[in-house]
Structures are given as structure tokens and as C-alpha cells.
Design a protein around this motif. Structure first.
Motif, PDB file in Angstrom:
ATOM      1  N   VAL A 104     -24.170  13.291  18.155  1.00 45.42           N
ATOM      2  CA  VAL A 104     -23.857  13.324  17.021  1.00 45.42           C
ATOM      3  C   VAL A 104     -25.050  12.220  16.368  1.00 45.42           C
ATOM      4  O   VAL A 104     -23.928  12.301  14.487  1.00 45.42           O
ATOM      5  CB  VAL A 104     -22.771  12.713  17.969  1.00 45.42           C
ATOM      6  CG1 VAL A 104     -21.726  11.258  16.404  1.00 45.42           C
ATOM      7  CG2 VAL A 104     -21.210  13.336  18.037  1.00 45.42           C
ATOM      8  N   MET A 105     -25.323  11.319  16.783  1.00 43.21           N
ATOM      9  CA  MET A 105     -26.073  10.314  16.161  1.00 43.21           C
ATOM     10  C   MET A 105     -26.753  11.370  15.287  1.00 43.21           C
ATOM     11  O   MET A 105     -27.519  11.390  13.994  1.00 43.21           O
ATOM     12  CB  MET A 105     -27.381   9.648  17.408  1.00 43.21           C
ATOM     13  CG  MET A 105     -26.644   8.187  17.466  1.00 43.21           C
ATOM     14  SD  MET A 105     -27.826   6.941  17.985  1.00 43.21           S
ATOM     15  CE  MET A 105     -27.249   8.234  19.514  1.00 43.21           C
ATOM     16  N   GLN A 106     -27.435  12.902  15.146  1.00 44.91           N
ATOM     17  CA  GLN A 106     -28.756  13.503  15.111  1.00 44.91           C
ATOM     18  C   GLN A 106     -27.724  14.481  13.765  1.00 44.91           C
ATOM     19  O   GLN A 106     -28.188  14.491  13.205  1.00 44.91           O
ATOM     20  CB  GLN A 106     -28.827  14.707  15.911  1.00 44.91           C
ATOM     21  CG  GLN A 106     -30.074  14.016  17.147  1.00 44.91           C
ATOM     22  CD  GLN A 106     -30.356  15.125  18.615  1.00 44.91           C
ATOM     23  OE1 GLN A 106     -29.365  16.167  18.015  1.00 44.91           O
ATOM     24  NE2 GLN A 106     -31.403  15.245  18.829  1.00 44.91           N
ATOM     25  N   GLU A 107     -26.408  14.817  14.230  1.00 42.03           N
ATOM     26  CA  GLU A 107     -26.018  15.301  12.513  1.00 42.03           C
ATOM     27  C   GLU A 107     -25.569  14.424  12.046  1.00 42.03           C
ATOM     28  O   GLU A 107     -25.710  14.747  10.750  1.00 42.03           O
ATOM     29  CB  GLU A 107     -24.075  15.711  13.072  1.00 42.03           C
ATOM     30  CG  GLU A 107     -24.645  17.094  14.571  1.00 42.03           C
ATOM     31  CD  GLU A 107     -22.706  17.210  15.256  1.00 42.03           C
ATOM     32  OE1 GLU A 107     -21.998  16.296  14.381  1.00 42.03           O
ATOM     33  OE2 GLU A 107     -22.721  18.119  15.583  1.00 42.03           O
ATOM     34  N   GLN A 108     -25.129  13.769  12.340  1.00 39.69           N
ATOM     35  CA  GLN A 108     -25.288  12.146  11.152  1.00 39.69           C
ATOM     36  C   GLN A 108     -26.152  11.384  10.576  1.00 39.69           C
ATOM     37  O   GLN A 108     -26.560  10.941   9.310  1.00 39.69           O
ATOM     38  CB  GLN A 108     -24.739  10.841  11.641  1.00 39.69           C
ATOM     39  CG  GLN A 108     -22.446  11.648  12.322  1.00 39.69           C
ATOM     40  CD  GLN A 108     -22.107  10.693  12.392  1.00 39.69           C
ATOM     41  OE1 GLN A 108     -21.992   9.231  12.385  1.00 39.69           O
ATOM     42  NE2 GLN A 108     -20.771  11.024  12.878  1.00 39.69           N
ATOM     43  N   SER A 109     -27.827  11.544  10.788  1.00 39.52           N
ATOM     44  CA  SER A 109     -29.004  10.926   9.900  1.00 39.52           C
ATOM     45  C   SER A 109     -29.371  11.692  10.488  1.00 39.52           C
ATOM     46  O   SER A 109     -30.663  11.821   9.177  1.00 39.52           O
ATOM     47  CB  SER A 109     -29.188  10.191  11.843  1.00 39.52           C
ATOM     48  OG  SER A 109     -30.151  10.249  12.586  1.00 39.52           O
TER      49      SER A 109
END
Length: 128
Positions: free
Chosen positions: A103-108
Motif C-alpha cells: 500500500v505504501m508503494q502504491e501511494q508513494s
């Protein structure tokens, strides 16, 4: 005693003539009261039926508009339920510790350093 008594002319009794006439009138219309009562009932029922039909005719457009509004509301509820389900799934995904890294990779838009980036190239392209 045996003398003949002068005969008096017989006159019909006036009551006999009057009585048959009234009887004849009663015989002509023996069900007149029932006919009048039935006609009055029928007239009242026709008036009440026409009033009910007029009320239904006035209520029909209102009913149709309410049905249309109800259909729109049902469609909106379906769309909202889909949105709520989607947001609920996303919510549970965002707070899942196992998926926190993805999720962090998708959003950042950052990539994990241990992960290699793959770039696809088209083999059909020729350099001229």
C-alpha cells in the motif's frame, strides 16, 4: 200481504265503484315503492362510484411520480452500497499489516530497494 210492492230501481252503491278503481291503481303498480327505492340506491351508488373514480384519476399521476422517485432512490442506494463495499475493502486493506508495504508503494510511487524494476521492450521495433 200478497200485494206487489212497488219496486225501487236498484242503484249501484258508489262505494263499489270507488273501491275497484283504487284496487286497479294498486294492481297497476304493485312494486312501485320497490322500484323507486332501487332507483334511488342505484343513483347513490353511481354518484359514489364516480366520485371514487375521479379521486383515483387524480391520485394516479401522484402515484406514478412517487414510483419514479422510489426507483431513483433504489438506484442511488445500490450505487452507495457498492461504494461502501469498495471503501470497506480498501479500509481493511490499508490497515492490514501484511499489505502495508504494498500500500505504501502504491501511494508513494516508490519501489522497494530489494525489488528489481522490470522494463518491457517491444521486439518488433527496429532502430533505423
Amino acid at each position: 200481504m200478497n200485494a206487489i210492492e212497488p219496486s225501487q230501481p236498484l242503484q249501484p252503491a258508489p262505494s263499489r265503484r270507488i273501491v275497484p278503481r283504487t284496487r286497479r291503481q294498486q294492481r297497476r303498480h304493485p312494486n312501485r315503492a320497490i322500484a323507486i327505492e332501487t332507483t334511488a340506491k342505484l343513483a347513490v351508488n353511481v354518484v359514489l362510484s364516480s366520485a371514487a373514480i375521479a379521486a383515483l384519476v387524480q391520485l394516479l399521476p401522484y402515484h406514478l411520480s412517487q414510483q419514479a422517485k422510489l426507483g431513483e432512490i433504489r438506484e442511488e442506494v445500490k450505487r452507495t452500497e457498492k461504494r461502501v463495499n469498495r471503501l470497506s475493502n480498501n479500509f481493511s486493506r490499508y490497515f492490514d499489516p501484511q499489505q502495508a508495504k504494498s500500500v505504501m508503494q502504491e501511494q508513494s510511487h516508490r519501489v522497494d530497494p530489494s525489488q528489481r524494476q522490470v522494463v518491457w521492450l517491444d521486439n518488433n521495433t527496429t532502430d533505423e
